[in-house]
Design an enzyme around this catalytic site. Structure first.
Site, PDB file in Angstrom:
ATOM      1  N   HIS A 122      -5.158  -4.875 -74.791  1.00 54.20           N
ATOM      2  CA  HIS A 122      -6.449  -4.438 -74.237  1.00 54.20           C
ATOM      3  C   HIS A 122      -6.717  -5.095 -72.882  1.00 54.20           C
ATOM      4  CE1 HIS A 122      -8.469  -1.822 -77.067  1.00 54.20           C
ATOM      5  NE2 HIS A 122      -8.283  -2.633 -78.085  1.00 54.20           N
ATOM      6  N   CYS A 137      -8.483   0.696 -84.224  1.00 56.85           N
ATOM      7  CA  CYS A 137      -9.097   0.089 -83.042  1.00 56.85           C
ATOM      8  C   CYS A 137     -10.568   0.464 -83.021  1.00 56.85           C
ATOM      9  CB  CYS A 137      -8.400   0.604 -81.789  1.00 56.85           C
ATOM     10  SG  CYS A 137      -9.106  -0.059 -80.270  1.00 56.85           S
ATOM     11  N   LEU A 138     -11.429  -0.517 -82.754  1.00 58.40           N
ATOM     12  CA  LEU A 138     -12.876  -0.241 -82.737  1.00 58.40           C
ATOM     13  C   LEU A 138     -13.266   0.723 -81.611  1.00 58.40           C
ATOM     14  CD1 LEU A 138     -14.323  -3.816 -83.456  1.00 58.40           C
ATOM     15  CD2 LEU A 138     -14.165  -1.899 -85.052  1.00 58.40           C
ATOM     16  N   HIS A 174      -2.198  -6.511 -80.169  1.00 64.16           N
ATOM     17  CA  HIS A 174      -3.144  -5.413 -79.924  1.00 64.16           C
ATOM     18  C   HIS A 174      -4.227  -5.840 -78.929  1.00 64.16           C
ATOM     19  CE1 HIS A 174      -5.651  -1.895 -81.537  1.00 64.16           C
ATOM     20  NE2 HIS A 174      -6.511  -2.576 -80.817  1.00 64.16           N
ATOM     21  N   GLU A 175      -4.797  -7.027 -79.134  1.00 60.33           N
ATOM     22  CA  GLU A 175      -5.902  -7.479 -78.273  1.00 60.33           C
ATOM     23  C   GLU A 175      -5.426  -7.839 -76.872  1.00 60.33           C
ATOM     24  OE1 GLU A 175      -8.687  -6.693 -79.370  1.00 60.33           O
ATOM     25  OE2 GLU A 175      -8.013  -6.448 -81.446  1.00 60.33           O
ATOM     26  N   GLN A 228     -13.543  -4.248 -74.249  1.00 59.41           N
ATOM     27  CA  GLN A 228     -14.135  -3.326 -75.231  1.00 59.41           C
ATOM     28  C   GLN A 228     -15.659  -3.420 -75.273  1.00 59.41           C
ATOM     29  OE1 GLN A 228     -11.375  -4.593 -78.610  1.00 59.41           O
ATOM     30  NE2 GLN A 228     -11.690  -2.434 -79.072  1.00 59.41           N
ATOM     31  N   GLY A 258     -10.261  -7.778 -84.691  1.00 55.83           N
ATOM     32  CA  GLY A 258     -10.063  -8.327 -83.353  1.00 55.83           C
ATOM     33  C   GLY A 258     -10.939  -7.582 -82.373  1.00 55.83           C
TER      34      GLY A 258
HETATM   35 ZN    ZN Z   1      -8.420  -2.205 -80.091  1.00 53.34          ZN
END
Ligand code: ZN
Length: 157
Positions: free
Chosen positions: A135, A89-90, A131-132, A51, A46
């Site tokens: 963000h 998480c990226l 999660h997204e 991000q 995701g």
């Molecule tokens: Zn993330």
């Protein structure tokens, strides 16, 4: 398509709230294409627009079949029942933590063709949505740690 730079913790943009997308124009479509490409290259499940440094309410979610964009996503319903699973998480590469999340969610959003869509997801996909969408509200998965997990995390254990 361009590979975008993924903002890493503690970049302050990750703590900011994203704004609703008004018009879905060519710029929005280009951004979505770039986000999908960037997520695929980073092998993520995701990705949220903040991000990649854009404070707009756009997320990409790897559904069972393919990565799909969701614009202005809203959680309509979420199960009271939760489950604790490991998540990454990226923006915090290398960190894997057990996070408690609802088992299923019902999400409303707009797709690339400006159509309203409603999705029910459970398990991993439900987790990715939560999660997204976090963000988009400036919330990182480390903010979801329990008190004791946080204590361990601070001690570096
Ligand atoms: Zn993330």
């Amino acid at each position: 398509m361009n590979i975008l730079d993924i903002k890493k913790y503690p970049d302050s943009i990750l703590k900011k709230k994203s704004l609703e997308v008004g018009e879905i124009d060519d710029n929005t479509k280009t951004l979505i294409g770039d986000m999908i490409e960037t997520m695929e290259k980073a092998k993520g499940l995701g990705l949220a627009a903040p991000q990649v440094g854009v404070l707009k309410r756009i997320i990409i979610v790897r559904t069972e079949k393919e990565p799909l964009p969701f614009i202005n996503p809203k959680i309509l319903k979420m199960s009271r029942e939760k489950e604790k699973k490991e998540e990454g998480c990226l923006s915090l590469p290398g960190l894997r933590l057990e996070i408690k999340r609802s088992k299923w969610v019902e999400v409303e959003a707009i797709n690339e063709n400006k159509e309203k869509v409603q999705i029910s997801a459970d398990g991993l996909v439900a987790r990715i949505f939560q999660h997204e969408i976090d963000h988009l509200n400036g919330v990182l998965f480390v903010d979801r740690l329990s008190f004791f997990q946080r204590l361990k995390f601070k001690l570096g254990l």
